[in-house]
Scaffold this motif. Structure first.
Motif, PDB file in Angstrom:
ATOM      1  N   SER A  60       0.816  -1.206   0.000  1.00  0.00           N
ATOM      2  CA  SER A  60       0.000   0.000   0.000  1.00  0.00           C
ATOM      3  C   SER A  60       0.855   1.264   0.000  1.00  0.00           C
ATOM      4  O   SER A  60       1.937   1.313   0.591  1.00  0.00           O
ATOM      5  N   ILE A  61       0.369   2.313  -0.660  1.00  0.00           N
ATOM      6  CA  ILE A  61       1.059   3.607  -0.638  1.00  0.00           C
ATOM      7  C   ILE A  61       0.669   4.404   0.606  1.00  0.00           C
ATOM      8  O   ILE A  61       1.235   5.452   0.888  1.00  0.00           O
ATOM      9  N   ILE A  62      -0.304   3.890   1.350  1.00  0.00           N
ATOM     10  CA  ILE A  62      -0.760   4.553   2.567  1.00  0.00           C
ATOM     11  C   ILE A  62      -0.020   3.943   3.753  1.00  0.00           C
ATOM     12  O   ILE A  62      -0.067   2.729   3.966  1.00  0.00           O
ATOM     13  N   PRO A  63       0.667   4.752   4.535  1.00  0.00           N
ATOM     14  CA  PRO A  63       1.383   4.216   5.709  1.00  0.00           C
ATOM     15  C   PRO A  63       0.411   3.530   6.664  1.00  0.00           C
ATOM     16  O   PRO A  63      -0.713   3.999   6.888  1.00  0.00           O
ATOM     17  N   VAL A  64       0.851   2.401   7.203  1.00  0.00           N
ATOM     18  CA  VAL A  64       0.000   1.668   8.139  1.00  0.00           C
ATOM     19  C   VAL A  64       0.736   1.511   9.470  1.00  0.00           C
ATOM     20  O   VAL A  64       1.964   1.557   9.528  1.00  0.00           O
ATOM     21  N   ASP A  65      -0.039   1.350  10.531  1.00  0.00           N
ATOM     22  CA  ASP A  65       0.572   1.138  11.840  1.00  0.00           C
ATOM     23  C   ASP A  65       1.337  -0.178  11.850  1.00  0.00           C
ATOM     24  O   ASP A  65       0.918  -1.164  11.242  1.00  0.00           O
ATOM     25  N   ASP A  66       2.463  -0.190  12.575  1.00  0.00           N
ATOM     26  CA  ASP A  66       3.245  -1.417  12.674  1.00  0.00           C
ATOM     27  C   ASP A  66       3.301  -1.926  14.110  1.00  0.00           C
ATOM     28  O   ASP A  66       4.139  -2.748  14.467  1.00  0.00           O
ATOM     29  N   THR A  67       2.387  -1.418  14.951  1.00  0.00           N
ATOM     30  CA  THR A  67       2.315  -1.830  16.354  1.00  0.00           C
ATOM     31  C   THR A  67       0.860  -1.996  16.771  1.00  0.00           C
ATOM     32  O   THR A  67       0.002  -1.219  16.360  1.00  0.00           O
ATOM     33  N   ILE A  68       0.610  -3.011  17.564  1.00  0.00           N
ATOM     34  CA  ILE A  68      -0.722  -3.235  18.140  1.00  0.00           C
ATOM     35  C   ILE A  68      -0.576  -3.250  19.654  1.00  0.00           C
ATOM     36  O   ILE A  68       0.301  -3.941  20.192  1.00  0.00           O
ATOM     37  N   SER A  69      -1.417  -2.498  20.347  1.00  0.00           N
ATOM     38  CA  SER A  69      -1.352  -2.440  21.809  1.00  0.00           C
ATOM     39  C   SER A  69      -2.709  -2.738  22.425  1.00  0.00           C
ATOM     40  O   SER A  69      -3.748  -2.334  21.891  1.00  0.00           O
ATOM     41  N   TYR A  70      -2.677  -3.439  23.546  1.00  0.00           N
ATOM     42  CA  TYR A  70      -3.893  -3.749  24.297  1.00  0.00           C
ATOM     43  C   TYR A  70      -3.535  -3.722  25.776  1.00  0.00           C
ATOM     44  O   TYR A  70      -2.700  -4.507  26.245  1.00  0.00           O
ATOM     45  N   LYS A  71      -4.129  -2.796  26.522  1.00  0.00           N
ATOM     46  CA  LYS A  71      -3.873  -2.700  27.954  1.00  0.00           C
ATOM     47  C   LYS A  71      -5.205  -2.621  28.693  1.00  0.00           C
ATOM     48  O   LYS A  71      -6.013  -1.736  28.439  1.00  0.00           O
ATOM     49  N   GLN A  72      -5.385  -3.559  29.579  1.00  0.00           N
ATOM     50  CA  GLN A  72      -6.609  -3.578  30.373  1.00  0.00           C
ATOM     51  C   GLN A  72      -6.381  -4.458  31.595  1.00  0.00           C
ATOM     52  O   GLN A  72      -6.020  -5.631  31.468  1.00  0.00           O
ATOM     53  N   GLY A  73      -6.576  -3.884  32.775  1.00  0.00           N
ATOM     54  CA  GLY A  73      -6.400  -4.662  33.994  1.00  0.00           C
ATOM     55  C   GLY A  73      -5.004  -5.244  34.109  1.00  0.00           C
ATOM     56  O   GLY A  73      -4.012  -4.523  34.055  1.00  0.00           O
ATOM     57  N   GLU A  74      -4.939  -6.556  34.255  1.00  0.00           N
ATOM     58  CA  GLU A  74      -3.646  -7.229  34.415  1.00  0.00           C
ATOM     59  C   GLU A  74      -2.940  -7.502  33.088  1.00  0.00           C
ATOM     60  O   GLU A  74      -1.850  -8.045  33.070  1.00  0.00           O
ATOM     61  N   TRP A  75      -3.571  -7.113  31.986  1.00  0.00           N
ATOM     62  CA  TRP A  75      -3.003  -7.387  30.666  1.00  0.00           C
ATOM     63  C   TRP A  75      -2.243  -6.190  30.121  1.00  0.00           C
ATOM     64  O   TRP A  75      -2.778  -5.096  30.025  1.00  0.00           O
ATOM     65  N   ASP A  76      -1.001  -6.399  29.774  1.00  0.00           N
ATOM     66  CA  ASP A  76      -0.189  -5.411  29.064  1.00  0.00           C
ATOM     67  C   ASP A  76       0.358  -6.132  27.836  1.00  0.00           C
ATOM     68  O   ASP A  76       1.342  -6.867  27.916  1.00  0.00           O
ATOM     69  N   ILE A  77      -0.324  -5.939  26.715  1.00  0.00           N
ATOM     70  CA  ILE A  77      -0.023  -6.714  25.503  1.00  0.00           C
ATOM     71  C   ILE A  77       0.382  -5.776  24.373  1.00  0.00           C
ATOM     72  O   ILE A  77      -0.286  -4.771  24.126  1.00  0.00           O
ATOM     73  N   GLN A  78       1.477  -6.107  23.710  1.00  0.00           N
ATOM     74  CA  GLN A  78       1.928  -5.285  22.585  1.00  0.00           C
ATOM     75  C   GLN A  78       2.531  -6.183  21.507  1.00  0.00           C
ATOM     76  O   GLN A  78       3.237  -7.151  21.813  1.00  0.00           O
ATOM     77  N   GLY A  79       2.226  -5.845  20.260  1.00  0.00           N
ATOM     78  CA  GLY A  79       2.750  -6.626  19.146  1.00  0.00           C
ATOM     79  C   GLY A  79       3.410  -5.757  18.101  1.00  0.00           C
ATOM     80  O   GLY A  79       3.034  -4.598  17.914  1.00  0.00           O
ATOM     81  N   TRP A  80       4.404  -6.326  17.445  1.00  0.00           N
ATOM     82  CA  TRP A  80       5.096  -5.650  16.342  1.00  0.00           C
ATOM     83  C   TRP A  80       4.812  -6.386  15.046  1.00  0.00           C
ATOM     84  O   TRP A  80       4.800  -7.626  15.004  1.00  0.00           O
ATOM     85  N   ASP A  81       4.625  -5.625  13.980  1.00  0.00           N
ATOM     86  CA  ASP A  81       4.546  -6.207  12.648  1.00  0.00           C
ATOM     87  C   ASP A  81       5.868  -6.901  12.332  1.00  0.00           C
ATOM     88  O   ASP A  81       6.947  -6.436  12.752  1.00  0.00           O
ATOM     89  N   ILE A  82       5.816  -7.997  11.592  1.00  0.00           N
ATOM     90  CA  ILE A  82       7.026  -8.763  11.295  1.00  0.00           C
ATOM     91  C   ILE A  82       8.079  -7.915  10.596  1.00  0.00           C
ATOM     92  O   ILE A  82       9.280  -8.065  10.833  1.00  0.00           O
ATOM     93  N   GLN A  83       7.640  -6.987   9.742  1.00  0.00           N
ATOM     94  CA  GLN A  83       8.599  -6.134   9.042  1.00  0.00           C
ATOM     95  C   GLN A  83       9.359  -5.250  10.037  1.00  0.00           C
ATOM     96  O   GLN A  83      10.578  -5.104   9.952  1.00  0.00           O
ATOM     97  N   LYS A  84       8.641  -4.680  10.982  1.00  0.00           N
ATOM     98  CA  LYS A  84       9.282  -3.868  12.017  1.00  0.00           C
ATOM     99  C   LYS A  84      10.223  -4.725  12.855  1.00  0.00           C
ATOM    100  O   LYS A  84      11.364  -4.325  13.137  1.00  0.00           O
ATOM    101  N   ALA A  85       9.756  -5.909  13.251  1.00  0.00           N
ATOM    102  CA  ALA A  85      10.569  -6.784  14.088  1.00  0.00           C
ATOM    103  C   ALA A  85      11.868  -7.183  13.391  1.00  0.00           C
ATOM    104  O   ALA A  85      12.954  -7.152  14.001  1.00  0.00           O
ATOM    105  N   LEU A  86      11.775  -7.533  12.119  1.00  0.00           N
ATOM    106  CA  LEU A  86      12.970  -7.975  11.400  1.00  0.00           C
ATOM    107  C   LEU A  86      13.931  -6.810  11.126  1.00  0.00           C
ATOM    108  O   LEU A  86      15.152  -6.990  11.120  1.00  0.00           O
ATOM    109  N   ARG A  87      13.394  -5.623  10.911  1.00  0.00           N
ATOM    110  CA  ARG A  87      14.267  -4.456  10.755  1.00  0.00           C
ATOM    111  C   ARG A  87      15.020  -4.177  12.046  1.00  0.00           C
ATOM    112  O   ARG A  87      16.205  -3.827  12.032  1.00  0.00           O
ATOM    113  N   LEU A  88      14.331  -4.352  13.177  1.00  0.00           N
ATOM    114  CA  LEU A  88      14.985  -4.138  14.461  1.00  0.00           C
ATOM    115  C   LEU A  88      15.984  -5.256  14.771  1.00  0.00           C
ATOM    116  O   LEU A  88      16.971  -5.040  15.469  1.00  0.00           O
TER     117      LEU A  88
END
Length: 243
Positions: A55-83
């Motif tokens: 896509s020519i439209i930039p997309v988010d490369d992180t997903i976050s979910y925080k609620q109560g005892e849950w602190d969840i975060q994900g990285w897109d594979i492209q971001k992860a491999l670049r890092l």
């Protein structure tokens, strides 16, 4: 609890139209020092449909979910491999987490191989020594128990990475067992402080942390400054996308 975690991860897959390839613990539960009040610090790597990467439209490369005892975060594979190409310390810890919930065998094996054999130990040691120094200063200035805990953990990580012939690990008890600076008694005292079960002096431990930092910094320049092979990482990315 595992079923609840998998249910949340499955919902995130549906909500964001992605597929999770790897999900693990990345906090106290992955370090083996959790208690009954510990949150679940879950980290994951996901892959999106191919059209999103074109896509020519930039997309988010992180997903976050925080609620109560849950602190969840994900990285897109492209971001992860670049890092990964930069020997990212968070990915190093994810790769060595002993607690995982989902895993694509190929990605998991590649990530662990990269972390153990191709990540720059010099980069990682520099990160952990700086982390230890920051937390040491913070504890001396404000006395926050979490700062002393993080200072000790960072010192142990720096020591582990700078020692020859020692197995890579993020488990605190295993790091302590291999340490020449710290003891299980030190770990117990810090965890007691973190859990508000002691008010004793820690001057001796602060000295040990300073000595560990100094030795790790001395070893830093002799450590290999490797860089992961970009071609192998690129091929993995293409295979996961079905190209």
């Amino acid at each position: 609890m595992r079923e609840s975690i998998l249910a949340i991860l499955s919902k995130l897959e549906d909500d964001y139209e992605v597929r999770i390839l790897y999900a693990c613990e990345a906090g106290s539960r992955s370090y083996g020092v959790e208690n009954e009040k510990s949150d679940y610090d879950i980290r994951f790597i996901y892959i999106a449909p191919l059209r999103r990467y074109l896509s020519i439209i930039p997309v988010d490369d992180t997903i976050s979910y925080k609620q109560g005892e849950w602190d969840i975060q994900g990285w897109d594979i492209q971001k992860a491999l670049r890092l990964a190409l930069k020997s990212n310390p968070s990915l190093y810890e994810w790769a060595h987490s002993p607690v995982f919930y989902m895993k694509d065998e190929e990605l998991t094996d590649k990530l662990r191989t990269l972390a153990q054999k191709e990540f720059s130990k010099r980069t990682l040691v520099a990160h952990y020594t700086n982390m230890a120094k920051r937390n040491l200063r913070a504890f001396e200035e404000k006395g926050a128990p979490s700062s002393l805990y993080q200072g000790l953990r960072a010192s142990l990580m720096a020591e582990n990475l700078s020692m020859d012939g020692v197995a890579a690990t993020i488990l605190m008890t295993e790091l302590i067992a291999e340490s020449i600076h710290f003891s299980h008694h030190d770990l117990k005292n810090v965890l007691d402080l973190k859990n508000k079960a002691t008010n004793q002096s820690f001057n001796g431990l602060l000295g040990k942390i300073r000595a560990c930092i100094e030795q790790a910094q001395q070893q830093e320049t002799r450590l290999p400054h490797t860089k992961p092979d970009i071609n192998g990482i690129q091929e993995l990315f293409f295979r996961k996308l079905g190209i």
